[in-house]
Design an enzyme around this catalytic site. Structure first.
Site, PDB file in Angstrom:
ATOM      1  CB  VAL A 172      -3.006 -14.834   1.380  1.00  0.00           C
ATOM      2  CG1 VAL A 172      -4.341 -15.455   1.755  1.00  0.00           C
ATOM      3  CG2 VAL A 172      -2.476 -15.430   0.085  1.00  0.00           C
ATOM      4  CB  SER A 173      -5.618 -10.209   3.877  1.00  0.00           C
ATOM      5  OG  SER A 173      -6.761  -9.915   3.116  1.00  0.00           O
ATOM      6  CB  THR A 174      -8.888 -12.783   7.058  1.00  0.00           C
ATOM      7  OG1 THR A 174      -9.024 -11.378   7.283  1.00  0.00           O
ATOM      8  CG2 THR A 174      -7.849 -13.351   7.992  1.00  0.00           C
ATOM      9  CG  ASP A 180      -7.407  -9.716  -0.253  1.00  0.00           C
ATOM     10  OD1 ASP A 180      -6.496  -9.195   0.401  1.00  0.00           O
ATOM     11  OD2 ASP A 180      -8.286  -9.065  -0.832  1.00  0.00           O
TER      12      ASP A 180
END
Length: 211
Positions: free
Chosen positions: A9-11, A13
């Site tokens: 999880v990225s900012t 996605d």
């Protein structure tokens, strides 16, 4: 035998809750879930990430590893292909939520193995190519900011940067323009413009300093 979800999880996605809900809605019964937050899938190998290390420790022969798509394992071709080969050699089955792909080491037929390995290679290469395209678009945006801020900026984009990245992510996953427009609230015409000229769309965001 366990079914384990791994979600990076990225900012930019989809969030962890969404990825798990998407997997369960597709029929997967998740026994355990590992969420990797804020770690690059390009520069950091899966086995060097905190949750990636736990994943290697948890997986046992007969287990199933579920990922939304192979790009959640990483966006580096060599890292992703090596990780999948390692898991298959350990008797782990890898399944994707999108398109319900299945990869395992059970097949002995050389033709089936060749097709499987070619598909893994293609998917891993696509993940890396998408990452490179995004970086290129970001560089264009940075260059645009360094230019003359008084020049004509054109029409202001009707979407913010987070929405733009969501559109790019959905395009990379093969979603159609109409479905993306419905999911993001961006007009179908804007989705098509982003699809056909991503770098220029990124440049427009940068010109207007859209966050």
């Amino acid at each position: 035998m366990s079914t384990i979800l791994y979600a990076r999880v990225s900012t930019l996605d989809q969030n962890a809750t969404h990825q798990r809900a998407q997997a369960e809605a597709s029929g997967f019964k998740i026994d355990d879930a590992l969420f990797e937050e804020g770690v690059s899938g390009v520069t950091t190998r899966l086995q060097d990430r905190p949750q990636g290390k736990r994943l290697y420790d948890k997986l046992r022969p007969g287990d199933t590893l579920v990922v939304r798509w192979v790009d959640r394992l990483g966006r580096n071709y060599q890292d992703v292909t090596e990780a999948i080969r390692d898991f298959m050699a350990r008797g782990v089955v890898i399944r994707t939520v999108i398109n319900n792909m299945t990869f395992d080491g059970a097949t002995k037929d050389p033709v089936q193995k060749a097709v499987r390995d070619a598909l893994i290679a293609f998917m891993a290469a696509t993940a890396e190519a998408q990452a490179e395209a995004t970086k290129s678009a970001q560089r264009v945006g940075i260059d645009a900011r360094k230019g003359d801020e008084t020049r004509y900026r054109g029409k202001k984009p009707s979407y913010d940067r987070a929405t733009f990245e969501k559109v790019v992510d959905l395009l990379g996953n093969g979603a159609g323009a109409s479905a993306i427009a419905k999911a993001t609230g961006v007009s179908r015409q804007s989705v098509l413009r982003i699809r056909d000229d991503r770098a220029n769309a990124e440049k427009a965001l940068a010109k207007w300093d859209v966050a």
